[in-house]
Write a protein that holds these residues in place. Structure first.
Motif, PDB file in Angstrom:
ATOM      1  N   UNK A 162      11.277  -3.934  -7.066  1.00 20.49           N
ATOM      2  CA  UNK A 162       9.748  -4.334  -7.706  1.00 20.49           C
ATOM      3  C   UNK A 162       8.897  -3.691  -7.074  1.00 20.49           C
ATOM      4  N   UNK A 163       8.283  -2.856  -6.137  1.00 19.44           N
ATOM      5  CA  UNK A 163       7.180  -2.816  -5.873  1.00 19.44           C
ATOM      6  C   UNK A 163       5.676  -2.309  -6.779  1.00 19.44           C
ATOM      7  N   UNK A 164       4.545  -2.607  -6.178  1.00 21.13           N
ATOM      8  CA  UNK A 164       3.450  -2.120  -6.733  1.00 21.13           C
ATOM      9  C   UNK A 164       2.736  -1.995  -6.181  1.00 21.13           C
ATOM     10  N   UNK A 165       1.619  -0.139  -6.573  1.00 22.26           N
ATOM     11  CA  UNK A 165       0.769   0.049  -5.479  1.00 22.26           C
ATOM     12  C   UNK A 165      -0.274  -0.524  -5.491  1.00 22.26           C
ATOM     13  N   UNK A 166      -1.093  -1.392  -4.676  1.00 23.45           N
ATOM     14  CA  UNK A 166      -2.339  -1.705  -5.010  1.00 23.45           C
ATOM     15  C   UNK A 166      -3.230  -0.769  -4.484  1.00 23.45           C
ATOM     16  N   UNK A 167      -2.920   0.598  -3.900  1.00 20.76           N
ATOM     17  CA  UNK A 167      -4.094   1.216  -3.758  1.00 20.76           C
ATOM     18  C   UNK A 167      -4.261   2.109  -5.080  1.00 20.76           C
ATOM     19  N   UNK A 168      -3.697   2.007  -6.063  1.00 22.38           N
ATOM     20  CA  UNK A 168      -4.419   2.351  -7.289  1.00 22.38           C
ATOM     21  C   UNK A 168      -4.422   1.676  -8.427  1.00 22.38           C
ATOM     22  N   UNK A 169      -5.028   0.291  -7.536  1.00 25.33           N
ATOM     23  CA  UNK A 169      -5.528  -0.382  -8.093  1.00 25.33           C
ATOM     24  C   UNK A 169      -6.462  -1.891  -7.834  1.00 25.33           C
TER      25      UNK A 169
ATOM     26  N   UNK B 244       0.274  -1.282  -0.117  1.00 22.73           N
ATOM     27  CA  UNK B 244      -0.344  -0.086   0.479  1.00 22.73           C
ATOM     28  C   UNK B 244       0.394   1.231   0.146  1.00 22.73           C
ATOM     29  N   UNK B 245       0.641   1.700  -1.334  1.00 23.53           N
ATOM     30  CA  UNK B 245       1.608   3.465  -1.350  1.00 23.53           C
ATOM     31  C   UNK B 245       3.539   2.981  -1.874  1.00 23.53           C
ATOM     32  N   UNK B 246       3.528   3.500  -1.422  1.00 23.80           N
ATOM     33  CA  UNK B 246       5.192   3.938  -2.198  1.00 23.80           C
ATOM     34  C   UNK B 246       6.274   3.337  -1.743  1.00 23.80           C
ATOM     35  N   UNK B 247       7.542   2.874  -2.075  1.00 29.53           N
ATOM     36  CA  UNK B 247       8.422   2.793  -0.832  1.00 29.53           C
ATOM     37  C   UNK B 247       8.944   4.275   0.024  1.00 29.53           C
ATOM     38  N   UNK B 248       8.800   5.092  -1.013  1.00 27.42           N
ATOM     39  CA  UNK B 248       9.336   6.682  -0.563  1.00 27.42           C
ATOM     40  C   UNK B 248       7.918   7.214  -0.032  1.00 27.42           C
ATOM     41  N   UNK B 249       6.682   6.843  -0.195  1.00 27.74           N
ATOM     42  CA  UNK B 249       5.077   7.154   1.041  1.00 27.74           C
ATOM     43  C   UNK B 249       4.135   6.251   1.242  1.00 27.74           C
ATOM     44  N   UNK B 250       4.976   5.051   2.324  1.00 28.80           N
ATOM     45  CA  UNK B 250       4.047   4.480   2.842  1.00 28.80           C
ATOM     46  C   UNK B 250       2.956   4.248   3.248  1.00 28.80           C
ATOM     47  N   UNK B 251       1.826   3.705   2.482  1.00 31.36           N
ATOM     48  CA  UNK B 251       0.240   3.806   3.613  1.00 31.36           C
ATOM     49  C   UNK B 251      -0.057   3.343   4.484  1.00 31.36           C
ATOM     50  N   UNK B 252       0.883   2.128   4.829  1.00 33.30           N
ATOM     51  CA  UNK B 252       0.484   1.641   5.992  1.00 33.30           C
ATOM     52  C   UNK B 252       1.755   1.030   6.284  1.00 33.30           C
ATOM     53  N   UNK B 253       1.267   0.900   7.900  1.00 35.21           N
ATOM     54  CA  UNK B 253       2.425   0.408   8.765  1.00 35.21           C
ATOM     55  C   UNK B 253       3.281  -0.705   8.119  1.00 35.21           C
ATOM     56  N   UNK B 254       2.723  -1.324   7.946  1.00 36.77           N
ATOM     57  CA  UNK B 254       2.863  -2.882   7.723  1.00 36.77           C
ATOM     58  C   UNK B 254       4.022  -2.855   6.008  1.00 36.77           C
ATOM     59  N   UNK B 255       3.388  -2.272   5.626  1.00 43.18           N
ATOM     60  CA  UNK B 255       4.352  -2.169   4.041  1.00 43.18           C
ATOM     61  C   UNK B 255       4.914  -1.029   4.331  1.00 43.18           C
ATOM     62  N   UNK B 256       5.196  -0.425   5.209  1.00 42.61           N
ATOM     63  CA  UNK B 256       6.567   0.458   5.624  1.00 42.61           C
ATOM     64  C   UNK B 256       7.782  -0.226   6.146  1.00 42.61           C
ATOM     65  N   UNK B 257       7.084  -1.365   6.846  1.00 44.21           N
ATOM     66  CA  UNK B 257       7.949  -2.338   7.780  1.00 44.21           C
ATOM     67  C   UNK B 257       8.997  -3.730   6.909  1.00 44.21           C
ATOM     68  N   UNK B 258       7.696  -3.735   5.812  1.00 42.88           N
ATOM     69  CA  UNK B 258       8.506  -4.445   4.512  1.00 42.88           C
ATOM     70  C   UNK B 258       9.329  -3.667   3.786  1.00 42.88           C
ATOM     71  N   UNK B 259       9.536  -2.389   3.815  1.00 41.03           N
ATOM     72  CA  UNK B 259      10.220  -1.940   2.832  1.00 41.03           C
ATOM     73  C   UNK B 259      11.260  -1.391   3.517  1.00 41.03           C
TER      74      UNK B 259
END
Lengths: 88, 151
Positions: free
Chosen positions: B82-89, B53-68
């Protein structure tokens, strides 16, 4: 309907033998976010991914209604070791 | 590092061969064969693929942030991630859950294999398994102080 602590507990206890269970509601009451520690002999011989898949399947309906779900899955032996190390 | 993935954009008009009331098998709950193939290709296209959720520079969720953060800490080079932002799709957001048979985001793939979500990545990071896995797949550059043994 929000998922209650009891829902999760029952769903787990009805499905696998549980020797220790900690469920933490991290949502401040709205039932959207849980972290669980599950200790069960059912995890014996299974890799973490397989254990998590097992729990995901058991709690499929509940997880679908939550915003966040976090799990730790240990065998009784691992739990004892973690206790001794002070990690749980 | 980041690009959006419009996997599921369908043509505006599909030829109406079937009667309008025919139940479409591409209904919302099931991943179409085409979408499945595209995700399958995407997870194999880069050494490390993260659906977040979000991008590495701007993660939109704590779990996603932790992983990156963990992948960064491990030293995974940007060109191998390579990351894909699921919030965009939103179709990708649901499609990836079905594809991986995994109910939550983020999801991490290494060389096309599903490794896990945040809990598993975190656990593997702490136990050293993640480093081992990344080394096995030649994703981590060799350590600078690793001197080859010569006799």
């Amino acid at each position: 309907m929000p998922i209650s602590l009891k829902d999760l507990e029952n769903a787990l206890k009805n499905a696998i033998p549980i020797s220790h269970l900690e469920i933490i509601d991290q949502s401040s009451g709205c039932g959207e976010s849980y972290a669980v520690l599950i200790v069960s002999e059912a995890f014996e011989g299974k890799l973490t991914l397989a254990r998590h898949r097992m729990i995901n399947e058991l709690l499929k309906n509940q997880i679908a209604q939550m915003h966040a779900f976090s799990q730790r899955t240990l065998t009784p032996k691992q739990y004892a070791a973690e206790l001794a190390k002070g990690n749980v | 590092m980041y690009s959006s993935m419009r996997l599921f954009a369908r043509p505006a008009r599909l030829p109406r061969v079937l009667s309008p009331n025919f139940p479409t098998y591409a209904s919302r709950r099931f991943l179409s064969q085409e979408a499945r193939e595209q995700i399958s290709k995407a997870v194999k296209a880069d050494p490390v693929v993260v659906f977040m959720k979000g991008t590495p520079d701007s993660p939109q969720c704590g779990f996603s942030r932790a992983v990156v953060q963990i992948l960064d800490l491990q030293g995974v080079p940007v060109e191998k991630l390579k990351t894909y932002n699921v919030l965009e799709d939103s179709e990708l957001r649901n499609g990836i859950k079905e594809f991986s048979d995994w109910p939550t985001i983020p999801q991490v793939y290494v060389d096309g294999d599903f490794v896990g979500g945040c809990d598993i990545i975190m656990g593997m990071h702490q136990s050293g398994e993640l480093e081992k896995l990344l080394e096995q797949h030649n994703i981590l550059p060799p350590l600078p102080d690793a001197t080859p043994k010569t006799s």
